[in-house]
Design a protein around this motif. Sequence first.
Motif, PDB file in Angstrom:
ATOM      1  N   LEU A 136       0.817  -1.202   0.000  1.00 39.33           N
ATOM      2  CA  LEU A 136       0.000   0.000   0.000  1.00 39.33           C
ATOM      3  C   LEU A 136       0.855   1.258   0.000  1.00 39.33           C
ATOM      4  O   LEU A 136       0.345   2.357  -0.153  1.00 39.33           O
ATOM      5  CB  LEU A 136      -0.934  -0.006   1.209  1.00 39.33           C
ATOM      6  CG  LEU A 136      -2.023  -1.073   1.099  1.00 39.33           C
ATOM      7  CD1 LEU A 136      -2.919  -1.053   2.313  1.00 39.33           C
ATOM      8  CD2 LEU A 136      -2.844  -0.851  -0.162  1.00 39.33           C
ATOM      9  N   ASP A 137       2.144   1.075   0.236  1.00 35.02           N
ATOM     10  CA  ASP A 137       3.036   2.225   0.181  1.00 35.02           C
ATOM     11  C   ASP A 137       2.939   2.858  -1.209  1.00 35.02           C
ATOM     12  O   ASP A 137       3.078   2.187  -2.219  1.00 35.02           O
ATOM     13  CB  ASP A 137       4.466   1.737   0.430  1.00 35.02           C
ATOM     14  CG  ASP A 137       5.407   2.889   0.683  1.00 35.02           C
ATOM     15  OD1 ASP A 137       5.360   3.853  -0.086  1.00 35.02           O
ATOM     16  OD2 ASP A 137       6.172   2.815   1.648  1.00 35.02           O
ATOM     17  N   PRO A 138       2.681   4.184  -1.274  1.00 33.48           N
ATOM     18  CA  PRO A 138       2.485   4.807  -2.602  1.00 33.48           C
ATOM     19  C   PRO A 138       3.684   4.612  -3.519  1.00 33.48           C
ATOM     20  O   PRO A 138       3.537   4.545  -4.736  1.00 33.48           O
ATOM     21  CB  PRO A 138       2.260   6.277  -2.278  1.00 33.48           C
ATOM     22  CG  PRO A 138       2.723   6.470  -0.889  1.00 33.48           C
ATOM     23  CD  PRO A 138       2.558   5.173  -0.200  1.00 33.48           C
TER      24      PRO A 138
ATOM     25  N   LEU B 173       3.176   1.513  -5.157  1.00 35.07           N
ATOM     26  CA  LEU B 173       2.050   1.671  -6.087  1.00 35.07           C
ATOM     27  C   LEU B 173       2.502   2.309  -7.397  1.00 35.07           C
ATOM     28  O   LEU B 173       2.015   1.960  -8.467  1.00 35.07           O
ATOM     29  CB  LEU B 173       0.950   2.524  -5.439  1.00 35.07           C
ATOM     30  CG  LEU B 173       0.194   1.844  -4.298  1.00 35.07           C
ATOM     31  CD1 LEU B 173      -0.789   2.811  -3.650  1.00 35.07           C
ATOM     32  CD2 LEU B 173      -0.547   0.611  -4.802  1.00 35.07           C
ATOM     33  N   PHE B 174       3.421   3.253  -7.308  1.00 33.72           N
ATOM     34  CA  PHE B 174       3.926   3.869  -8.535  1.00 33.72           C
ATOM     35  C   PHE B 174       4.616   2.842  -9.419  1.00 33.72           C
ATOM     36  O   PHE B 174       4.478   2.861 -10.635  1.00 33.72           O
ATOM     37  CB  PHE B 174       4.880   5.026  -8.205  1.00 33.72           C
ATOM     38  CG  PHE B 174       4.190   6.343  -8.054  1.00 33.72           C
ATOM     39  CD1 PHE B 174       4.089   7.218  -9.118  1.00 33.72           C
ATOM     40  CD2 PHE B 174       3.618   6.712  -6.845  1.00 33.72           C
ATOM     41  CE1 PHE B 174       3.446   8.434  -8.986  1.00 33.72           C
ATOM     42  CE2 PHE B 174       2.967   7.928  -6.698  1.00 33.72           C
ATOM     43  CZ  PHE B 174       2.882   8.790  -7.768  1.00 33.72           C
TER      44      PHE B 174
ATOM     45  N   PHE C  46       1.934   0.710 -10.955  1.00 39.70           N
ATOM     46  CA  PHE C  46       1.280   1.523 -11.975  1.00 39.70           C
ATOM     47  C   PHE C  46       2.099   1.494 -13.272  1.00 39.70           C
ATOM     48  O   PHE C  46       1.576   1.228 -14.364  1.00 39.70           O
ATOM     49  CB  PHE C  46       1.105   2.944 -11.415  1.00 39.70           C
ATOM     50  CG  PHE C  46       0.780   4.001 -12.418  1.00 39.70           C
ATOM     51  CD1 PHE C  46       0.052   3.733 -13.569  1.00 39.70           C
ATOM     52  CD2 PHE C  46       1.171   5.327 -12.183  1.00 39.70           C
ATOM     53  CE1 PHE C  46      -0.252   4.741 -14.484  1.00 39.70           C
ATOM     54  CE2 PHE C  46       0.873   6.325 -13.079  1.00 39.70           C
ATOM     55  CZ  PHE C  46       0.174   6.024 -14.234  1.00 39.70           C
TER      56      PHE C  46
ATOM     57  N   ASP D 245      13.624  16.037   1.634  1.00 40.07           N
ATOM     58  CA  ASP D 245      12.161  16.145   1.698  1.00 40.07           C
ATOM     59  C   ASP D 245      11.496  15.566   0.454  1.00 40.07           C
ATOM     60  O   ASP D 245      10.395  15.024   0.522  1.00 40.07           O
ATOM     61  CB  ASP D 245      11.736  17.611   1.863  1.00 40.07           C
ATOM     62  CG  ASP D 245      12.334  18.242   3.108  1.00 40.07           C
ATOM     63  OD1 ASP D 245      12.972  17.512   3.895  1.00 40.07           O
ATOM     64  OD2 ASP D 245      12.184  19.465   3.298  1.00 40.07           O
TER      65      ASP D 245
ATOM     66  N   LYS E 104      11.242  10.715  -1.320  1.00 42.31           N
ATOM     67  CA  LYS E 104      10.287   9.642  -1.610  1.00 42.31           C
ATOM     68  C   LYS E 104       9.493   9.924  -2.882  1.00 42.31           C
ATOM     69  O   LYS E 104       9.186   8.996  -3.648  1.00 42.31           O
ATOM     70  CB  LYS E 104       9.348   9.444  -0.422  1.00 42.31           C
ATOM     71  CG  LYS E 104      10.073   8.763   0.723  1.00 42.31           C
ATOM     72  CD  LYS E 104       9.149   8.312   1.822  1.00 42.31           C
ATOM     73  CE  LYS E 104       9.994   7.721   2.949  1.00 42.31           C
ATOM     74  NZ  LYS E 104       9.211   7.475   4.149  1.00 42.31           N
ATOM     75  N   ALA E 105       9.161  11.167  -3.124  1.00 43.01           N
ATOM     76  CA  ALA E 105       8.419  11.487  -4.344  1.00 43.01           C
ATOM     77  C   ALA E 105       9.296  11.258  -5.577  1.00 43.01           C
ATOM     78  O   ALA E 105       8.825  10.763  -6.604  1.00 43.01           O
ATOM     79  CB  ALA E 105       7.936  12.935  -4.289  1.00 43.01           C
TER      80      ALA E 105
ATOM     81  N   LEU F 249      -3.831  12.307  -8.313  1.00 47.69           N
ATOM     82  CA  LEU F 249      -3.726  11.977  -6.887  1.00 47.69           C
ATOM     83  C   LEU F 249      -4.790  12.712  -6.076  1.00 47.69           C
ATOM     84  O   LEU F 249      -5.504  12.113  -5.273  1.00 47.69           O
ATOM     85  CB  LEU F 249      -2.335  12.364  -6.362  1.00 47.69           C
ATOM     86  CG  LEU F 249      -1.161  11.450  -6.700  1.00 47.69           C
ATOM     87  CD1 LEU F 249       0.143  12.069  -6.237  1.00 47.69           C
ATOM     88  CD2 LEU F 249      -1.341  10.072  -6.062  1.00 47.69           C
TER      89      LEU F 249
ATOM     90  N   GLY G 171      -2.750   8.134 -11.384  1.00 52.27           N
ATOM     91  CA  GLY G 171      -2.688   8.997 -10.205  1.00 52.27           C
ATOM     92  C   GLY G 171      -3.933   8.836  -9.336  1.00 52.27           C
ATOM     93  O   GLY G 171      -3.834   8.740  -8.109  1.00 52.27           O
TER      94      GLY G 171
ATOM     95  N   ILE H 146      -3.825   5.515  -7.457  1.00 51.46           N
ATOM     96  CA  ILE H 146      -2.867   5.555  -6.348  1.00 51.46           C
ATOM     97  C   ILE H 146      -3.428   6.377  -5.191  1.00 51.46           C
ATOM     98  O   ILE H 146      -3.366   5.977  -4.026  1.00 51.46           O
ATOM     99  CB  ILE H 146      -1.502   6.111  -6.821  1.00 51.46           C
ATOM    100  CG1 ILE H 146      -0.856   5.123  -7.803  1.00 51.46           C
ATOM    101  CG2 ILE H 146      -0.576   6.364  -5.639  1.00 51.46           C
ATOM    102  CD1 ILE H 146       0.432   5.616  -8.414  1.00 51.46           C
TER     103      ILE H 146
ATOM    104  N   VAL I 119      -6.195   4.354  -3.478  1.00 50.20           N
ATOM    105  CA  VAL I 119      -5.716   3.237  -2.670  1.00 50.20           C
ATOM    106  C   VAL I 119      -4.939   3.720  -1.450  1.00 50.20           C
ATOM    107  O   VAL I 119      -5.123   3.232  -0.330  1.00 50.20           O
ATOM    108  CB  VAL I 119      -4.820   2.297  -3.512  1.00 50.20           C
ATOM    109  CG1 VAL I 119      -4.183   1.228  -2.631  1.00 50.20           C
ATOM    110  CG2 VAL I 119      -5.626   1.654  -4.623  1.00 50.20           C
ATOM    111  N   ALA I 120      -4.054   4.690  -1.672  1.00 51.91           N
ATOM    112  CA  ALA I 120      -3.162   5.100  -0.586  1.00 51.91           C
ATOM    113  C   ALA I 120      -3.864   5.997   0.425  1.00 51.91           C
ATOM    114  O   ALA I 120      -3.513   6.007   1.603  1.00 51.91           O
ATOM    115  CB  ALA I 120      -1.930   5.811  -1.156  1.00 51.91           C
TER     116      ALA I 120
ATOM    117  N   GLY J 211      -1.482   7.976   3.306  1.00 56.43           N
ATOM    118  CA  GLY J 211      -0.511   7.232   2.523  1.00 56.43           C
ATOM    119  C   GLY J 211       0.243   8.126   1.569  1.00 56.43           C
ATOM    120  O   GLY J 211       1.425   7.904   1.265  1.00 56.43           O
TER     121      GLY J 211
ATOM    122  N   PRO K  30       3.961  11.126   2.328  1.00 58.98           N
ATOM    123  CA  PRO K  30       5.418  11.169   2.065  1.00 58.98           C
ATOM    124  C   PRO K  30       5.776  11.721   0.688  1.00 58.98           C
ATOM    125  O   PRO K  30       6.895  12.163   0.481  1.00 58.98           O
ATOM    126  CB  PRO K  30       5.849   9.688   2.163  1.00 58.98           C
ATOM    127  CG  PRO K  30       4.731   8.982   2.848  1.00 58.98           C
ATOM    128  CD  PRO K  30       3.499   9.760   2.624  1.00 58.98           C
TER     129      PRO K  30
END
Lengths: 101, 101, 101, 313, 313, 313
Positions: free
Chosen positions: D4-6, D9-10, D13, D192, D195-196, E44, E171, E174, E177-178, E182, E185
Amino acid sequence: MSTATTRKLVTIITESALEHNLVDDFGRLGARGYTITNARGKGHRGVRDADWSTSSNIRVEVICGEQVAETIVAYLQKHYYKDYAMIIFMTDVEVMRSKKF
Amino acid sequence: MSTATTRKLVTIITESALEHNLVDDFGRLGARGYTITNARGKGHRGVRDADWSTSSNIRVEVICGEQVAETIVAYLQKHYYKDYAMIIFMTDVEVMRSKKF
Amino acid sequence: MSTATTRKLVTIITESALEHNLVDDFGRLGARGYTITNARGKGHRGVRDADWSTSSNIRVEVICGEQVAETIVAYLQKHYYKDYAMIIFMTDVEVMRSKKF
Amino acid sequence: MTSLDPIVLFFIFGLTAGILRSELRLPPAIYEGLTVLLLISIGLKGGIELAKQPFAELVGPIFTVMLMGFLLPLVAYPVLLYVGRFKRPDAASIAAHYGSVSVGTFAVAVAYLSSQDINYESYMSLMVVILEVPAILVGIILARGISRETRWGRLSHEILLGKGVVLLVGGMLIGWVAGPEGVEPIAPLFFDLFKAILALFLLEMGLIAASQVSSLRRYGLFLVGFGILFPLFSAVVGGWLGLMLGMSTGGTMMLATLAASGSYIAVPAAMRLTVPEANPTLSISVSLGVTFPFNIVVGIPLYLQFANWLHSL
Amino acid sequence: MTSLDPIVLFFIFGLTAGILRSELRLPPAIYEGLTVLLLISIGLKGGIELAKQPFAELVGPIFTVMLMGFLLPLVAYPVLLYVGRFKRPDAASIAAHYGSVSVGTFAVAVAYLSSQDINYESYMSLMVVILEVPAILVGIILARGISRETRWGRLSHEILLGKGVVLLVGGMLIGWVAGPEGVEPIAPLFFDLFKAILALFLLEMGLIAASQVSSLRRYGLFLVGFGILFPLFSAVVGGWLGLMLGMSTGGTMMLATLAASGSYIAVPAAMRLTVPEANPTLSISVSLGVTFPFNIVVGIPLYLQFANWLHSL
Amino acid sequence: MTSLDPIVLFFIFGLTAGILRSELRLPPAIYEGLTVLLLISIGLKGGIELAKQPFAELVGPIFTVMLMGFLLPLVAYPVLLYVGRFKRPDAASIAAHYGSVSVGTFAVAVAYLSSQDINYESYMSLMVVILEVPAILVGIILARGISRETRWGRLSHEILLGKGVVLLVGGMLIGWVAGPEGVEPIAPLFFDLFKAILALFLLEMGLIAASQVSSLRRYGLFLVGFGILFPLFSAVVGGWLGLMLGMSTGGTMMLATLAASGSYIAVPAAMRLTVPEANPTLSISVSLGVTFPFNIVVGIPLYLQFANWLHSL
Ligand SMILES: Nc1ncnc2c1ncn2[C@@H]1O[C@H](COP(=O)(O)O)[C@@H](O)[C@H]1O
Ligand SMILES: Nc1ncnc2c1ncn2[C@@H]1O[C@H](COP(=O)(O)O)[C@@H](O)[C@H]1O
Ligand SMILES: Nc1ncnc2c1ncn2[C@@H]1O[C@H](COP(=O)(O)O)[C@@H](O)[C@H]1O
Ligand code: NA
Ligand code: NA
Ligand code: NA
């Protein structure tokens, strides 16, 4: 155009991974210059679409005398044809300032 | 260079939008490969400077036998010349490993 | 291929900095079109590897009649050969729709 | 749960879009830019932590991890040669990929542990660097013996000054010299957004991994099995070594992950030039099309459980 | 006033620089990267909100909006054919552009409403996706009837798996779901930088729009008038539909904006391949050179006033 | 100490990697994107401050700085011609580079002063713009006299509408119109990430600077000496002018930095087209390979000390 002379244009289409090697080779084999552009394509080794670093092509042009052209073609055939995606084709071109090539 | 043979080099300069179509066409029409680079330019349909997705060009090269070359040129002329920015030119080239083309 | 005619293909490899100038020149000298791709390479003026804005090359193609080709080559030789990295080569090509060139 | 961590998910996807044959691709320049940012970020983080570490404590881990990098391909090679029936150069090349590491997998593990607030030994990014070298050497020697033709000088230059190693080492040195406070002004980008940026990177990795699936189909089931089972074996080796070295749970998990991951950048490039008779499609499709997805989606949480279990013994 | 919003200022800056024939251009890879970020961000945001929504409430809006996508080009077509005296394929192609939407315009509307703290129905990004399809179908049929030559399979693949739709849908999934936590981050890139990324995107859009001005001059006043008046008409239709659907003021404004905006990515690409006899310069220059600037600078605040007025009736 | 500033460390990292002949390079699109961001950021900052400034106060500084831009190349030219024994066009071209400015150097100075909480006159980004012009004019005239062949119209278009000037001026106008509050929504990208973006930019600049070192070796010691000593002389002139103009310490330091920096983008491009007989490698290698590194690592802190000293007189 009185200064026009005929030279060989050798065009090589091959894997980007070989760029450094080819450039070294040209120097040793007597070419005075070269031109490279990025390319993609398809051949016997399948589609090379530049999507992933190992699947991109380069298009290399060398203008030189017939002698050097033959040397280059023979060298590339011997060293790279078996293991790498590569095609070579040649044509005659008229050049200006023939001393440059 | 005893293995050199003559083949046709067909060069097509046209809209990027046609890339998928052309690649499909080549397969059907008997070409064994092709090479594509990105390009910009000017012709009868004005400046195509790659600044905006609909205005970029591709430069496509196909090496093949005379027969296939004629088929390709006829096909492209029939299907794309009227509605798309496109030029085609041909020249003879010497190739190595002629069975590849 | 009944419509094929012979024209000159003039290929110029030179510094990107000249792109605007060349495009202007072509218009004045009678070319109906041109095609440009980005390139890198090596010649008498050293390696031009596109790593820094002043060191990138362009590869320019102009298809035109023999007359215009001679004019263009003469003009470029006169105006740019001395001070810029530049090579020019020419070859004959068969074109379709010859009125375009 | 990790799935479930985005970030994951990416990846899924991208994988899905790729399998559906969408036209989506990130521009190569953007993908490269993201890679650069990830490598520097990882380096910086490692460097900041490393400054707190007495240097002597590094000697043992460095030596052990290097040994692991030599041994794993030596185990993989006979499996590929005799069970997989690959030709010698292919077996050697694939083996080399699995002795090295994938920085993308490491980055996901970093993000995973940080989201669970689990610490790990600070020298881990150094291990990523160290693992780049031995596998390539073993791969070349397996393929050709100690051949005169190999230009060792040029090769070591290419490995040690390749983009990945340089960015990691450079980032570590900067983090080490500047320290946590010195790095603060550049933290908004490198920490920062980490993660994105990783999420975008994984989107593209998913698309690339999907493009490997069709090659996989051609080369059959053995490769798929190898691409899942060998990493599991390696993870056990890595985890056990971590425990032996007295690492924390986080560090044990990290070493298991490093062991389990396979290279898809440095090793393919090196193999293409030194063992050209190896088919590059084979090794990349299994490393990128099987092992990478497996590690991202299933492996990383599994390796953490494994590390927990090891430490509960 | 919106025209002081820095985002709009970036657009005007780009437009001005372009008209003055400055050499300024963003690298294509950067422009593409910005587009990817915007599409994912919008997806998103929509997905997070959508998770809160009972699915049944979506049926009515989806159906109505789809209908709108079919009808708007059917209104535009006769105007272009008989008043504008365009050839049939050109009229059909331009009409198709106006039945679809511009994601850039939608993004500016999102930023505008958020800066005014006005809420809107969460399913709006879904509407962007839904509006991609019908207009293209109508355009093709108007140009050629239901021709056998059209490769419908390939076409639907290209529309439904085109970059825009895939990124928006991906998007949304995600985000869905998230969930809001979620996604946290990765918020620093996708949410905190949203407006600045939009500003850069609009700078480039301004430069591109300016490059269309010279083509416009060639095709005369009718196109300019059409590019302003038809969107105004569409906005009335969209706003009215929003009111009928019981939408909030924000949602009404959004639907008016979607109706008023014209495509400049998906539709041009589809038309080029399916209706090649249409002149692509015509449709892009009016959509990008007239309607887009009009909507960004004048339209969006106007449509909000209109929505306020509708809801005050 | 500045050399511990991570921004400077990134430059040194790039320089070192380049000298070691690493393959590391940022993709050109990324480098261009970073440049765009830096120029807009600097412009925005300047514009916000400028809004607080009575316009009349600008007249004196503008006039003085413009004069400085004319005079510095006139001093450099005879030195290059008679001491350096360069050919006339080469001397003129190098001189022109040193009358103009380097935006990268300016950005580092901005970051340096902000990290030390030192203020400076808000119109400084305007001075960057103003200094683009005079040096190029002087360079051309020195090389060829007031030649008929120079296409002055086209030239002024290229200078005034070049990327650098347009982005700086555009950013300033947006900052000026929008004001500090208006700019807030886009601050996360343009202000919070400023230093990290500058760090990446400097990494690439280091790599580029390193690639100039080999050319330098060919042209000998004079160029290296000139590339360090002339900026020091210019810094004295700039600092003294700052003092005369009644500037703050920060402003004095800034003007010294602007004077000491040499162009490596706008001027090379202009010289290549207007003085093609000048060897572009000469001027770029000294400006980029000597002066830029010197200013980043040694010059900037030195010019601050100098400004402090001037103000303590
Ligand atoms: N018939 C052809 N015409 C044009 N380009 C070709 C042809 N065959 C191969 N190529 C190019 O040469 C590369 C290597 O070819 P190959 O070694 O046959 O895979 C391909 O990726 C294409 O870019
Ligand atoms: N005379 C020419 N020489 C070289 N390239 C040309 C020429 N004419 C057209 N082209 C190229 O072909 C593309 C399509 O040409 P057109 O269909 O005439 O617009 C142009 O955008 C150019 O890139
Ligand atoms: N012999 C050659 N073969 C192919 N390309 C060349 C050759 N010589 C020069 N070039 C190209 O032309 C550019 C300018 O050449 P030059 O003026 O000799 O430096 C080089 O950067 C190369 O891209
Ligand atoms: Na491994
Ligand atoms: Na619409
Ligand atoms: Na200066």
